[in-house]
Design a protein around this motif. Structure first.
Motif, PDB file in Angstrom:
ATOM      1  N   TYR A  26     -89.089  26.894 -11.079  1.00 32.89           N
ATOM      2  CA  TYR A  26     -90.098  27.957 -11.163  1.00 32.89           C
ATOM      3  C   TYR A  26     -91.137  27.653 -12.236  1.00 32.89           C
ATOM      4  CZ  TYR A  26     -91.924  32.655 -10.493  1.00 32.89           C
ATOM      5  OH  TYR A  26     -92.739  33.725 -10.192  1.00 32.89           O
ATOM      6  N   LYS A  29     -93.578  25.397 -10.768  1.00 33.45           N
ATOM      7  CA  LYS A  29     -94.473  26.114  -9.859  1.00 33.45           C
ATOM      8  C   LYS A  29     -95.583  26.835 -10.623  1.00 33.45           C
ATOM      9  CE  LYS A  29     -91.237  26.958  -6.046  1.00 33.45           C
ATOM     10  NZ  LYS A  29     -90.484  27.988  -5.287  1.00 33.45           N
ATOM     11  N   GLN A  30     -95.284  27.202 -11.871  1.00 34.12           N
ATOM     12  CA  GLN A  30     -96.285  27.867 -12.706  1.00 34.12           C
ATOM     13  C   GLN A  30     -97.230  26.866 -13.381  1.00 34.12           C
ATOM     14  OE1 GLN A  30     -96.479  31.318 -12.688  1.00 34.12           O
ATOM     15  NE2 GLN A  30     -94.864  31.002 -11.138  1.00 34.12           N
ATOM     16  N   LYS A 105     -88.066  35.310 -14.098  1.00 38.52           N
ATOM     17  CA  LYS A 105     -89.270  34.881 -13.383  1.00 38.52           C
ATOM     18  C   LYS A 105     -90.521  35.487 -14.013  1.00 38.52           C
ATOM     19  CE  LYS A 105     -87.391  33.847  -8.813  1.00 38.52           C
ATOM     20  NZ  LYS A 105     -87.457  34.133  -7.363  1.00 38.52           N
ATOM     21  N   CYS A 108     -91.250  33.676 -17.185  1.00 39.12           N
ATOM     22  CA  CYS A 108     -91.910  32.388 -16.921  1.00 39.12           C
ATOM     23  C   CYS A 108     -93.404  32.578 -16.679  1.00 39.12           C
ATOM     24  CB  CYS A 108     -91.277  31.706 -15.716  1.00 39.12           C
ATOM     25  SG  CYS A 108     -89.620  31.043 -16.007  1.00 39.12           S
ATOM     26  N   ARG A 109     -93.742  33.653 -15.989  1.00 40.73           N
ATOM     27  CA  ARG A 109     -95.167  33.911 -15.719  1.00 40.73           C
ATOM     28  C   ARG A 109     -95.917  34.264 -17.000  1.00 40.73           C
ATOM     29  NH1 ARG A 109     -92.963  36.340 -10.911  1.00 40.73           N
ATOM     30  NH2 ARG A 109     -93.300  38.475 -11.655  1.00 40.73           N
ATOM     31  N   ALA A 112     -97.066  31.144 -18.557  1.00 41.07           N
ATOM     32  CA  ALA A 112     -98.215  30.544 -17.878  1.00 41.07           C
ATOM     33  C   ALA A 112     -99.494  31.338 -18.095  1.00 41.07           C
ATOM     34  CB  ALA A 112     -97.931  30.428 -16.381  1.00 41.07           C
ATOM     35  N   ASN A 113     -99.391  32.668 -18.132  1.00 42.16           N
ATOM     36  CA  ASN A 113    -100.591  33.515 -18.090  1.00 42.16           C
ATOM     37  C   ASN A 113    -100.720  34.497 -19.246  1.00 42.16           C
ATOM     38  OD1 ASN A 113    -101.207  32.450 -15.414  1.00 42.16           O
ATOM     39  ND2 ASN A 113     -99.517  33.726 -14.685  1.00 42.16           N
TER      40      ASN A 113
END
Length: 299
Positions: A26, A29-30, A105, A108-109, A112-113
């Motif tokens: 995951y 993917k990010q 999850k 994790c985002r 990234a953001n």
């Protein structure tokens, strides 16, 4: 810039070891570039963090609980690192204050953001702590909870507390600060940077991560049955209204006890002969959700 990920496979009663392949996928993917290494036991996370500093790595992700974070921040120069957290421990109490999602999850985002935010660190003697420290009944409870959480998980703290309520006797303490000179017999004294410990107990409801202050909460001696009546209020943070609960704020303080006692820091037990605390304002930068800064500043 590439992240270095420190993964505690034992966190969450071994949950991380099972989930890591999914978390790894995951993160990719990010579009997060990273290398990683598993911890292999006590203090290995600190050793890995030291190695990362020697390699001039400036971005570290912790996959684990508050104890793993404690080891990492004591293996780095916090002023030179951005820390990301995927909370996977038993309690994840620091993440609660910082607004970092418990869902891995979503965490994790955030990496990234999310936004970067400078937060304070507490210091006790030569150790940093990011969330909360203290001694007395709660430190003895943490000793028991750390032994039990492998079997009982999230209820281990409550079980440990009930045991200590039978065994522990209040002690005489002195708390000395710049503007504070306090002494009394007490069940416990907590020094907080974050709000929560013990898997969601809001022991320091007014604590802020970026105010340059430590919150001190003292539960003075009171009958055991009365303590049990007050205890549920900790989950709502309303215990500060009780006449036997004292609240102070300080930048520096020293705690003296009538006999040596274990001290807990971010869920880890330290054996110290003196307890000298200070706050280090804005020492560490962490990744938080876009809404977390408002949450923390508003308390």
């Amino acid at each position: 810039m590439e992240w270095f990920v420190i993964v505690n496979p034992a966190a969450g009663k071994g949950k991380v070891k099972k989930l890591w392949p999914d978390i790894e996928s995951y993160l990719k993917k990010q579009k997060i570039c990273f290398t990683y290494e598993f911890t292999r036991g006590l203090n290995h996370a600190r050793e890995l963090a030291c190695r990362a500093m020697a390699k001039k790595i400036k971005k570290i992700i912790v996959v684990g609980g508050d104890g793993t974070i404690f080891e990492v921040i004591n293996g780095i120069d916090p002023g030179k690192v951005t820390l990301g957290i995927i909370p996977m421990g038993t309690g994840n109490d620091f993440a609660r204050t910082a607004g970092i999602p418990q869902d891995w999850k979503k965490a994790c985002r955030v990496l990234a953001n999310g936004n970067e935010m400078p937060v304070d660190l507490g210091r006790i003697n030569e150790y940093y702590f990011i969330n909360l420290s203290g001694t007395g009944l709660d430190a003895m409870t943490v000793c028991d909870a750390n032994r039990l959480k492998k079997y009982l998980g999230k209820i281990s703290y409550v079980v440990g507390l009930l045991k200590q309520l039978i065994c522990f006797k209040p002690i005489h303490i002195e708390v000395l600060g710049r503007d504070l000179c306090y002494s009394a017999r007490a069940w416990m004294v907590s020094v907080a940077n974050g709000k929560y410990y013990g898997n969601g107990m809001m022991v320091a409801p007014r604590a802020l991560l970026d105010d340059g202050l430590l919150d001190i909460i003292i539960v003075e001696e009171l009958p055991r049955l009365e303590f049990l009546k007050v205890f549920p209020q900790v989950y709502k943070g309303t215990h500060l209204d009780h006449p036997k609960v004292r609240f102070f704020r300080e930048r520096e303080l020293e705690i003296k006890t009538q006999r040596p006692l274990p001290v807990h820091c971010d869920g880890e037990i330290l054996n110290l002969t003196s307890l000298k605390y200070s706050v280090v304002p804005g020492k560490l930068t962490i990744k938080v959700p876009g809404t977390a800064e408002t949450l923390v500043l508003a308390g």
